[in-house]
Motif scaffolding. Structure first.
Motif, mmCIF file in Angstrom:
data_model
loop_
_atom_site.group_PDB
_atom_site.id
_atom_site.type_symbol
_atom_site.label_atom_id
_atom_site.label_comp_id
_atom_site.label_asym_id
_atom_site.label_seq_id
_atom_site.Cartn_x
_atom_site.Cartn_y
_atom_site.Cartn_z
ATOM 1 N N LYS A 187 0.835 -1.207 0.000
ATOM 2 C CA LYS A 187 0.000 0.000 0.000
ATOM 3 C C LYS A 187 0.866 1.253 0.000
ATOM 4 O O LYS A 187 0.576 2.220 -0.714
ATOM 5 C CB LYS A 187 -0.922 -0.010 1.219
ATOM 6 C CG LYS A 187 -2.034 -1.046 1.138
ATOM 7 C CD LYS A 187 -2.929 -0.982 2.368
ATOM 8 C CE LYS A 187 -4.058 -2.001 2.262
ATOM 9 N NZ LYS A 187 -4.936 -1.984 3.465
ATOM 10 N N ARG A 188 1.929 1.248 0.803
ATOM 11 C CA ARG A 188 2.830 2.398 0.822
ATOM 12 C C ARG A 188 3.493 2.590 -0.538
ATOM 13 O O ARG A 188 3.629 3.714 -1.025
ATOM 14 C CB ARG A 188 3.895 2.198 1.906
ATOM 15 C CG ARG A 188 4.860 3.365 2.021
ATOM 16 C CD ARG A 188 6.034 3.033 2.905
ATOM 17 N NE ARG A 188 7.055 4.062 2.826
ATOM 18 C CZ ARG A 188 8.305 3.907 3.232
ATOM 19 N NH1 ARG A 188 8.685 2.749 3.758
ATOM 20 N NH2 ARG A 188 9.178 4.882 3.114
ATOM 21 N N TRP A 189 3.897 1.472 -1.161
ATOM 22 C CA TRP A 189 4.532 1.551 -2.481
ATOM 23 C C TRP A 189 3.576 2.156 -3.502
ATOM 24 O O TRP A 189 3.969 2.984 -4.324
ATOM 25 C CB TRP A 189 4.963 0.152 -2.915
ATOM 26 C CG TRP A 189 5.699 0.109 -4.215
ATOM 27 C CD1 TRP A 189 7.042 0.221 -4.411
ATOM 28 C CD2 TRP A 189 5.121 -0.061 -5.522
ATOM 29 N NE1 TRP A 189 7.351 0.132 -5.750
ATOM 30 C CE2 TRP A 189 6.186 -0.039 -6.457
ATOM 31 C CE3 TRP A 189 3.824 -0.225 -5.983
ATOM 32 C CZ2 TRP A 189 5.977 -0.180 -7.819
ATOM 33 C CZ3 TRP A 189 3.618 -0.363 -7.348
ATOM 34 C CH2 TRP A 189 4.677 -0.340 -8.248
ATOM 35 N N GLU A 190 2.324 1.737 -3.471
ATOM 36 C CA GLU A 190 1.341 2.264 -4.419
ATOM 37 C C GLU A 190 1.114 3.756 -4.206
ATOM 38 O O GLU A 190 0.969 4.517 -5.174
ATOM 39 C CB GLU A 190 0.025 1.496 -4.279
ATOM 40 C CG GLU A 190 0.114 0.052 -4.764
ATOM 41 C CD GLU A 190 -1.149 -0.732 -4.476
ATOM 42 O OE1 GLU A 190 -1.995 -0.215 -3.699
ATOM 43 O OE2 GLU A 190 -1.293 -1.850 -5.005
ATOM 44 N N ILE A 191 1.082 4.198 -2.937
ATOM 45 C CA ILE A 191 0.899 5.623 -2.653
ATOM 46 C C ILE A 191 2.081 6.433 -3.165
ATOM 47 O O ILE A 191 1.918 7.473 -3.820
ATOM 48 C CB ILE A 191 0.700 5.839 -1.138
ATOM 49 C CG1 ILE A 191 -0.640 5.239 -0.688
ATOM 50 C CG2 ILE A 191 0.761 7.321 -0.788
ATOM 51 C CD1 ILE A 191 -0.831 5.251 0.816
ATOM 52 N N GLU A 192 3.304 5.964 -2.876
ATOM 53 C CA GLU A 192 4.498 6.690 -3.320
ATOM 54 C C GLU A 192 4.607 6.687 -4.842
ATOM 55 O O GLU A 192 4.997 7.697 -5.442
ATOM 56 C CB GLU A 192 5.751 6.067 -2.701
ATOM 57 C CG GLU A 192 5.818 6.135 -1.185
ATOM 58 C CD GLU A 192 5.884 7.563 -0.672
ATOM 59 O OE1 GLU A 192 6.247 8.467 -1.455
ATOM 60 O OE2 GLU A 192 5.565 7.779 0.509
ATOM 61 N N MET A 193 4.258 5.575 -5.465
ATOM 62 C CA MET A 193 4.292 5.510 -6.922
ATOM 63 C C MET A 193 3.290 6.479 -7.533
ATOM 64 O O MET A 193 3.573 7.148 -8.541
ATOM 65 C CB MET A 193 4.013 4.082 -7.383
ATOM 66 C CG MET A 193 3.999 3.904 -8.894
ATOM 67 S SD MET A 193 5.604 4.253 -9.672
ATOM 68 C CE MET A 193 6.450 2.701 -9.354
ATOM 69 N N SER A 194 2.111 6.586 -6.918
ATOM 70 C CA SER A 194 1.102 7.523 -7.416
ATOM 71 C C SER A 194 1.590 8.965 -7.296
ATOM 72 O O SER A 194 1.396 9.779 -8.212
ATOM 73 C CB SER A 194 -0.202 7.333 -6.640
ATOM 74 O OG SER A 194 -1.181 8.249 -7.066
ATOM 75 N N LYS A 195 2.254 9.294 -6.173
ATOM 76 C CA LYS A 195 2.794 10.646 -6.002
ATOM 77 C C LYS A 195 3.844 10.958 -7.065
ATOM 78 O O LYS A 195 3.846 12.049 -7.651
ATOM 79 C CB LYS A 195 3.409 10.785 -4.612
ATOM 80 C CG LYS A 195 2.410 10.769 -3.467
ATOM 81 C CD LYS A 195 3.140 10.898 -2.133
ATOM 82 C CE LYS A 195 2.166 10.886 -0.962
ATOM 83 N NZ LYS A 195 2.882 10.972 0.342
ATOM 84 N N LEU A 196 4.735 10.016 -7.303
ATOM 85 C CA LEU A 196 5.781 10.244 -8.301
ATOM 86 C C LEU A 196 5.200 10.374 -9.703
ATOM 87 O O LEU A 196 5.654 11.197 -10.503
ATOM 88 C CB LEU A 196 6.792 9.092 -8.259
ATOM 89 C CG LEU A 196 7.708 9.041 -7.039
ATOM 90 C CD1 LEU A 196 8.521 7.754 -7.035
ATOM 91 C CD2 LEU A 196 8.647 10.243 -7.017
#
Length: 378
Positions: A187-196
């Protein structure tokens, strides 16, 4: 292999790494019936020499030994410090000429007394170490023949680096805890990927806006690239592009450009955007690694084993065997990876021994998944 003790010498002098004087320690001279070689022993073998168990004429079963070559050999019995010892030298040497330059390094956990009638030289099978003969300071265990008594559930440990570069770990965790930890990371990876991804798209949209303004000013339909070939070198255009990185000064930079400069910069921006979008997937993956590093998780399983065969004593001693990367193991078709059954027999090797209870030994931390070999089923 089986070797015979031909001589025992005592080395005196020298200093340890902490500067303290070293106690006198024995050095063996071993023979296979043809040639002699010096042998460096560890603490358990040195104790056996002092107690008279290991003496001239005794035969030893040796496994897991390796050769250490001295760059500046001295005379027999002369102390050599660690700086003089090297295993980098690969040139062959005659056995009779290499006595003072070559040592055989043997460990107590992989060495045992052989019967008087044992044939010297290489053995047809490995020298098996039994659990009652192992000691905490006895070094590696080259080979064990064990049978599974009990198998604990598979566990997981997650390794990571903190901001100071120090490795930390989370666990041990059971399967459900590991699944929950992986879900939190995902979930954290998906959030950070979305921000980038949003940041990348904002940058692309901003430069596409610059591109439209430049093409309108240059009259891109009539603009011919050859017109600016000599007036606007690539490094000049790249410097202008870098100045556009700051949105606050981009308006001023664009206002100062002439028609041909606008055309050259427009073509450069268009090519740059196309390349960035082509490799966007790789760039995003590399960027997200810095804010959300991939998990480094290792699985392991602790099994309780005892000797499958013994020589003079009954095999009552048990040991904890820590098998790393156990999910890479599968011993037969139809069985789930990492499964062990009571009564399975294995030939195994390990690198590290630790012990606290004299009747219960922990063999662990360094047994890899490719070490055990199934000998027999339940």
């Amino acid at each position: 292999m089986v070797l015979c003790v031909s001589n025992i010498t005592w080395i005196t002098g020298g200093y340890a790494d902490d500067g303290t004087s070293l106690e006198p320690r024995p050095e063996l001279v071993l023979t296979d019936g043809w040639y002699l070689i010096r042998a460096q022993v560890d603490a358990p073998l040195a104790r056996a020499v002092k107690r008279g168990i290991l003496r001239i004429g005794r035969k030893l079963g040796v496994a897991g030994a390796y050769v250490r070559i001295s760059v500046n050999p001295g005379t027999s019995g002369e102390l050599m410090n660690n700086n003089q010892l090297s295993s980098e030298k690969k040139d062959p040497a005659e056995p009779l000429e290499a006595f003072h330059s070559v040592k055989l390094i043997i460990s107590g956990n992989s060495t045992h007394l052989a019967p008087w009638h044992a044939k010297l030289g290489f053995s047809p099978g490995p020298c098996i170490s039994t659990l009652h003969s192992l000691t905490p300071d006895g070094g590696i265990v080259a080979a064990m023949d064990v049978v599974v008594v009990k198998a604990h559930p598979i566990a997981y440990i997650a390794f990571s680096l903190d901001e100071n570069g120090v490795q930390t770990r989370e666990g041990p965790m059971n399967a459900s805890e590991e699944a929950a930890a992986h879900e939190r990371w995902k979930k954290r990876w998906e959030i950070e990927m979305s921000k980038l991804r949003i940041e990348f798209e904002k940058k692309w949209n901003r430069y596409e806006g610059y591109l439209q303004r430049l093409e309108r000013r240059a009259g891109v339909d009539e603009f011919r690239p050859s017109q600016d070939g000599s007036n606007f070198p690539l490094d000049v255009i790249e410097n202008i592009y870098d100045e556009l990185e700051d949105p606050a000064q981009a308006k001023t930079v664009l206002a100062d450009l002439g028609k041909f400069e606008c055309g050259s910069l427009a073509r450069y921006i268009r090519n740059r955007l196309e390349k960035e979008k082509e490799r966007a997937g790789d760039d995003l993956a590399n960027e997200v690694k810095h804010v959300c590093p991939p998990r480094n998780v290792r699985n392991f399983r602790i099994i309780v084993v005892q000797d499958a065969r013994t020589q003079r004593r009954s095999g009552h001693r048990k040991a904890l065997l820590n098998v790393w990367d156990v999910l890479n193991l599968s011993f037969s078709e139809g069985t789930s990876p990492g499964s062990f059954e009571i009564g399975q027999r294995f030939m195994a090797s390990t690198k590290l021994i630790s012990a606290s209870d004299p009747d219960f030994v922990s063999l662990g931390h360094e047994l890899e998944a490719n070490s055990p070999k199934l000998v027999d089923g339940p």
